[in-house]
Design an enzyme around this catalytic site. Structure first.
Site, PDB file in Angstrom:
ATOM      1  N   PHE A   1       0.323  -2.240  -5.438  1.00  0.00           N
ATOM      2  CA  PHE A   1       0.728  -1.969  -4.319  1.00  0.00           C
ATOM      3  C   PHE A   1       1.424  -2.927  -3.596  1.00  0.00           C
ATOM      4  O   PHE A   1       2.441  -3.134  -2.863  1.00  0.00           O
ATOM      5  CB  PHE A   1      -0.210  -1.069  -3.738  1.00  0.00           C
ATOM      6  CG  PHE A   1       0.315  -0.503  -2.357  1.00  0.00           C
ATOM      7  CD1 PHE A   1       1.253   0.548  -2.488  1.00  0.00           C
ATOM      8  CD2 PHE A   1      -0.289  -0.994  -0.865  1.00  0.00           C
ATOM      9  CE1 PHE A   1       1.631   1.024  -1.319  1.00  0.00           C
ATOM     10  CE2 PHE A   1       0.433  -0.269   0.173  1.00  0.00           C
ATOM     11  CZ  PHE A   1       1.418   0.798   0.140  1.00  0.00           C
TER      12      PHE A   1
ATOM     13  N   GLY B   1      -0.602   6.838   3.034  1.00  0.00           N
ATOM     14  CA  GLY B   1       0.382   7.793   3.063  1.00  0.00           C
ATOM     15  C   GLY B   1       0.673   8.065   1.406  1.00  0.00           C
ATOM     16  O   GLY B   1      -0.086   7.426   0.759  1.00  0.00           O
TER      17      GLY B   1
ATOM     18  N   LYS C   1      -8.895  11.184  -0.722  1.00  0.00           N
ATOM     19  CA  LYS C   1      -8.204  12.008  -1.700  1.00  0.00           C
ATOM     20  C   LYS C   1      -8.587  11.321  -3.084  1.00  0.00           C
ATOM     21  O   LYS C   1      -8.019  12.266  -3.793  1.00  0.00           O
ATOM     22  CB  LYS C   1      -6.833  12.001  -1.182  1.00  0.00           C
ATOM     23  CG  LYS C   1      -5.960  10.548  -0.733  1.00  0.00           C
ATOM     24  CD  LYS C   1      -5.509  10.201  -2.110  1.00  0.00           C
ATOM     25  CE  LYS C   1      -5.171   8.836  -1.845  1.00  0.00           C
ATOM     26  NZ  LYS C   1      -4.993   7.921  -3.261  1.00  0.00           N
TER      27      LYS C   1
END
Ligand SMILES: NC(=O)C1=CN([C@@H]2O[C@H](COP(=O)(O)OP(=O)(O)OC[C@H]3O[C@@H](n4cnc5c(N)ncnc54)[C@H](O)[C@@H]3O)[C@@H](O)[C@H]2O)C=CC1
Ligand SMILES: O=C(CO)COP(=O)(O)O
Length: 355
Positions: free
Chosen positions: A15, A137, A192
């Site tokens: 990332f 996001g 999540k």
């Protein structure tokens, strides 16, 4: 033409590397800190990260270093893209080189085990600074690297941080939306990962689309119930950092957490799966930490409970599906009809039937 902002990205995994590429693509001087000096040299020589993102050609303005002081010197905006297990340690190491006027933004989607803390809480405690934010996001690093269109959320109660991150990151393939609910955005990103493991498992077990859709929707109910108990705004879960990130990680094999679930569903052991991944899947540790917190606070989280048994108590993935269907039939959206009211009505008719 927007003003140039000097940016440091701390953490050159998948990332951090993808993020550094966007920042540099937008014309901002970009430093990328990695802990391994040989990797820093290789990035500067080859203009790509051979360990984590070998196919992404980085702009030559990305300067890698393994020296935290060099990375942070003169940086106006600092992104922290370190897995949750190393976050506090790296921030402590960086602390002597940080200045209160710098903006600090976490991109990490996990919890610190000691004290069950979020990264925003660690940033506030360790630095005492006020320009703090969280980026979260539907942002699979490999899709970002291909410049596939997507969006993200900058959550901060500091307007300078929100506006600067929108300006620095936003472009024709990446949109940055603002929110003030830091905990909501951060909890959405961290929680999540749990349900992505469950969704990967469901896919490997050949479950249908109805099943996967129910799983994701009940996951949303469960994660927002937990997050609201910790002070988040449930409305944040309607946004990109909530349902947006949940959808992508529960449906894409590009998600490492989803792949962990898939492999478990195919009968591989957790150790085997984690070993072969070679990258972080935060969800594994998050299941353990969230289960303990939910037990402590008395929060009803049947999916977390069932997944914990599969990951850490040798229950089979098929048992998880069984237990999911055997739980109480509760409320659809508890912010519309509270769960207690459904339970009370059920008890009432049971009493009438037994009279
Ligand atoms: N990869 C993705 O698609 C996305 C990842 N994230 C989050 O970003 C965070 C970082 O993830 P990735 O970059 O994907 O992980 P990764 O597994 O690709 O890379 C981890 C990086 O952190 C470094 N690292 C690990 N432990 C460290 C420690 N104790 N001290 C210093 N450096 C350490 C590694 O050397 C490596 O550079 C995670 O919390 C993840 O959930 C957020 C959005 C998307
Ligand atoms: O957070 C992510 C996408 O938004 C990345 O998910 P994984 O960590 O499961 O790859």
């Amino acid at each position: 033409m927007t003003a140039s902002v000097t940016v440091a990205v701390i953490g050159g995994g998948s990332f951090g590397t993808a993020l550094a590429s966007i920042v540099a693509d937008n014309g901002h001087p970009t430093r990328l800190w990695v802990r391994n000096p040989e990797l820093a040299e290789a990035i500067n020589r080859e203009h790509r990260n051979p360990r984590y993102m070998p196919d992404l050609q980085l702009p030559e303005t990305v300067q890698a270093t393994s020296d935290l002081e060099e990375a942070l010197e003169g940086a106006e905006l600092v992104f922290l893209a370190i897995p949750s297990k190393g976050f506090a340690q790296v921030l402590e190491q960086a602390r002597p080189f940080l200045k209160p006027e710098q903006l600090l933004v976490s991109t990490t989607k996990g919890f610190e085990e000691k004290g069950f803390k979020l990264m925003s809480q660690l940033m506030a405690e360790i630095t005492g600074f006020t320009h703090l934010g969280v980026l979260s996001g539907p942002n699979l690093a490999s899709e970002l690297a291909q410049k596939q269109l997507t969006g993200t959320v900058i959550a901060s109660d500091d307007d300078l941080t929100r506006a600067t991150v929108q300006q620095v990151l936003g472009n024709r393939y990446f949109r940055v939306y603002a929110n003030t609910d830091i905990y909501g955005a951060e909890l959405g990103g961290a929680l999540k990962n749990i349900y992505a493991i469950a969704a990967g498992m469901a896919a490997a077990l050949g479950m249908g689309e109805n099943t996967r859709s129910m799983l994701m929707t009940r996951a949303l109910a469960e994660m927002s119930r937990f997050a609201v108990s910790l002070g988040a705004n449930p409305m944040t879960f309607l946004g990109l950092a909530g349902v947006g990130d949940l959808i992508v990680t529960c449906t894409s094999p590009l998600s490492r957490n989803y792949r962990v679930g898939q492999a478990l569903g195919q009968g591989k052991s957790l150790d085997e799966v984690v070993e072969s991944l070679g990258q972080v899947a935060e969800g594994v540790n998050t299941v353990r930490l969230v289960k303990a917190k939910a037990d402590e606070m008395g929060i009803y989280m049947p999916l977390v409970q069932a997944l914990y048994l599969v990951l850490f108590e040798n229950h089979s993935p098929r048992e998880m599906a069984g237990s999911m269907m055997g739980n109480e039939q509760s409320t659809d959206v508890e912010f519309v009809l509270p769960r207690d009211e459904v339970l009370k009505s059920a008890q009432k008719i049971t009493r009438v039937a037994s009279d």
